[in-house]
Design an enzyme around this catalytic site. Structure first.
Site, mmCIF file in Angstrom:
data_model
loop_
_atom_site.group_PDB
_atom_site.id
_atom_site.type_symbol
_atom_site.label_atom_id
_atom_site.label_comp_id
_atom_site.label_asym_id
_atom_site.label_seq_id
_atom_site.Cartn_x
_atom_site.Cartn_y
_atom_site.Cartn_z
ATOM 1 N N GLY A 30 0.777 -1.231 0.000
ATOM 2 C CA GLY A 30 0.000 0.000 0.000
ATOM 3 C C GLY A 30 0.802 1.272 0.000
ATOM 4 O O GLY A 30 0.225 2.363 0.079
ATOM 5 N N GLU A 89 -14.287 3.012 28.125
ATOM 6 C CA GLU A 89 -13.619 3.911 27.184
ATOM 7 C C GLU A 89 -13.231 5.227 27.857
ATOM 8 O O GLU A 89 -12.187 5.815 27.529
ATOM 9 C CB GLU A 89 -14.529 4.190 25.978
ATOM 10 C CG GLU A 89 -14.883 2.954 25.165
ATOM 11 C CD GLU A 89 -13.660 2.243 24.617
ATOM 12 O OE1 GLU A 89 -12.627 2.914 24.398
ATOM 13 O OE2 GLU A 89 -13.733 1.021 24.415
ATOM 14 N N ASP A 124 -6.999 -5.205 25.555
ATOM 15 C CA ASP A 124 -6.138 -4.269 26.274
ATOM 16 C C ASP A 124 -5.061 -5.002 27.051
ATOM 17 O O ASP A 124 -3.896 -4.580 27.068
ATOM 18 C CB ASP A 124 -6.979 -3.410 27.220
ATOM 19 C CG ASP A 124 -8.074 -2.651 26.486
ATOM 20 O OD1 ASP A 124 -7.853 -2.291 25.317
ATOM 21 O OD2 ASP A 124 -9.141 -2.428 27.076
#
Length: 618
Positions: A205, A425, A500
């Site tokens: 890419g 969050e 996480d």
């Protein structure tokens, strides 16, 4: 009409005639509508005077009665109807039956001949068909070893260097190659030799193929393009034959450029495969090596190749004299991303308040292909929303779509899970904002995307090439913020922090084993990577340390993760009011970003509304 078409038409005509002959032969009686009766009944009816006339055509009889009816019958071959009538007692003089003998020519004769010669016609048609197929296969056989390269010639390039952004150094290197082909006298007068090959190296890419297309547009010389996989076939020697044909074609059109995309398909390290020295891929590579730097050194041909795995290429392919230059294309920096966004936004109706620099800062780590996809997704979203211009809202949504996938609006989430996700969050964002060496949170959302129920996107102040130990520690603490927030607010933990925990553990293990950031184990690396080239990727890591060191590594990794957990716990405990305020805002609005997020998290900003009490433990 071409001879090939005439042969095909003749074969089809023979087959059609044969089928019609069989059809009329088998079904002529049925199509005629006459009923067939035994010959004995014909004789008995003749004796009784019911038969008026009998027509004889070979061994077939057409019988017509006095009442106007007609029948068909069949007699023995060689037998005479008159003899049969005489034997039954009816003589020709006394019997009213009129016997007429007809010829067997005409259409019936033709059908008979066709039936007799039908096997010969059938096998002749098969023979012609086989000969035609053999001739076609012969032509394919002679062209099997020919090159499949596609040639581009023209003075109006579809892609030029102006369409390639963010890789200025690579364009300079290739611009020099183009000038060498256009004005070779400038370099020859100083004793410079034309470079044999240019190897474009970079992750997927980053624009390797696009840059090669730009070279084709700028060069003004024939440009031959082929993929590395097109050389290798299941038949031995075909790949080498195609390489020879490719270079012969290039020599006929010299000066020219030959572009080989994904050269690692044939250029892998020799001796590492399962086929030994007779492997077809290795024979193809040997022929490439000979053609690039053999005895013929006066050819004006430049090879441009692209790969994203330079580590597995054969050393003989990389030495000077074959690929003299290696051009590395990496993911663009913030200025490169801004230029790429402007290139792909050219011709698209953008809103007046679009700031490409701001968008470029939010896309750290994006490749050129990701940025092209980002602009295209923004245009699609604007069209879907019936807008006439592309706004910041579409760009922001497209960034989230490229990173995490489209929003899962149909996902049903109960209020308790929504609340847990909001605090999770908010914990990430709060810890990341309070720690000085962590990246600044820019956007927090609890809208489900992909496999995640929500995500926090960070916006670093600048692009980094080097990372410090403090940055890693604050990054781990920010990753543990969601788990800590769940535990403090709800006095329980969920499975939402699995990614996480994996991220924090990987960072800690990398710090200890690769970067030597452990005070106990010292500045050294642990583990020796082993690569199996024929599999094309790293598959194992061989330990080069004792079991005691392995225990120390585990202890150090555990200590780093625990320190990050303690840091996140301290930050959230001291700023619990800010955590609750941000979580409530997410529950009400689902997304918060930019200055609004900063106002909520900034401890120097007075909250407009009093803090509500934390919810009761679940």
């Amino acid at each position: 009409m071409s001879p090939r078409l005439m042969r095909n038409s003749f074969i089809y005509l023979l087959i059609t005639v044969a089928v019609l002959a069989i059809f009329f032969t088998l079904f002529s009686d049925t199509l005629g509508g006459s009923q067939e009766i035994p010959v004995s009944e014909v004789i008995s009816r003749s004796v009784r005077g019911e038969i008026e006339r009998i027509e004889v055509r070979g061994d077939r009889l057409a019988v017509f009665t006095t009442s106007g009816e007609s029948y068909s019958s069949r007699k023995e071959e060689g037998a005479s109807v008159l003899d049969m009538l005489a034997a039954s007692g009816a003589s020709p003089g006394t019997s009213p039956v009129r016997v007429e003998v007809k010829g067997t020519g005409g259409l019936s004769s033709l059908f008979g001949i066709l039936i007799n010669f039908l096997p010969l016609i059938f096998f002749g048609a098969i023979l012609l068909f086989m000969m035609r197929q053999a001739q076609g296969n012969s032509n394919q056989t002679f062209s099997f070893g020919k090159s499949r390269a596609r040639m581009f010639v023209g003075n109006s390039p579809a892609v030029s260097f102006e369409d390639v952004a963010g890789v200025e150094e690579a364009k300079e290197e290739l611009q020099e190659v183009v000038e060498f082909l256009k004005v070779p006298e400038r370099f020859v007068s100083l004793g410079a030799k034309i470079p044999k090959g240019v190897l474009l190296i970079g992750p997927p890419g980053t624009g390797k193929t696009l840059l090669a297309r730009a070279v084709a547009g700028e060069a003004g010389v024939p440009f031959l393009s082929i993929s590395g996989s097109e050389f290798v076939e299941m038949f031995v020697g075909v790949g080498a034959s195609r390489v020879r044909d490719l270079f012969e074609q290039a020599k006929r059109n010299a000066p020219c450029i030959v572009f080989v995309d994904e050269i690692d398909a044939v250029g892998r390290h020799r001796g590492a495969g399962l086929g030994g020295g007779h492997d077809e891929r290795e024979q193809t590579l040997n022929q490439i090596l000979v053609e690039m730097d053999g005895f013929d050194v006066n050819t004006n041909i430049i090879i441009v190749a692209a790969t994203n795995r330079p580590d597995i290429l054969d050393p003989a392919l990389l030495r000077p004299g074959r690929f003299d230059r290696r051009v590395v294309l990496d993911n663009p920096d913030v200025r490169g991303r801004e230029q790429i966004l402007k290139v792909h936004s050219k011709g698209k109706p953008l809103a007046e308040d679009i700031d490409m620099e701001r968008i470029a800062k939010q896309t750290m780590g994006f490749s050129g292909a990701d940025l092209a996809n980002l602009v295209n997704e923004s245009a699609i979203l604007a069209a879907r929303r019936s807008k006439v211009t592309i706004t910041n809202e579409e760009f922001a949504e497209s960034i989230d779509r490229v990173i995490a996938g489209p929003a899962r609006k149909s996902r049903v989430v109960n209020e308790h899970e929504k609340e847990i996700t909001a605090y999770h969050e908010a914990g990430h964002a709060l810890v990341g904002y309070m720690l000085p060496k962590a990246d600044m949170p820019y956007k927090v959302t609890i809208v489900a995307r992909g496999m995640s129920g929500g995500h926090t996107r960070y916006l670093p102040d600048e692009d980094r090439n080097l990372w410090t130990k403090g940055q890693f520690e604050d990054m781990m603490a920010a990753a543990m913020g969601g788990r800590v927030a769940e535990e403090i607010i709800f006095e329980d933990v969920t499975t939402g922090a699995s990614n996480d925990l994996e991220q924090a553990t990987n960072i800690a293990r990398t710090m200890v084993m690769r970067y030597g950031m452990s005070s106990k184990l010292g500045p050294r690396t642990f583990g020796k990577r082993e690569e199996l080239v024929f599999l094309g990727r790293e598959i194992s890591e061989q330990p080069d340390y004792s079991d005691k060191i392995a225990e120390d590594i585990d202890a150090e990794v555990y200590g780093l993760v625990e320190n990050a957990y303690s840091t996140a716990t301290k930050v959230i405990t001291e700023n619990r009011e800010r955590l609750s305020q941000l979580a409530r805002h997410l529950i009400a609005h689902e997304t918060v970003e930019g200055d609004e997020l900063k106002e909520i998290l900034d401890p120097d900003t007075d909250s407009a509304a009093p803090a509500e009490a934390a919810p009761a433990p679940a």
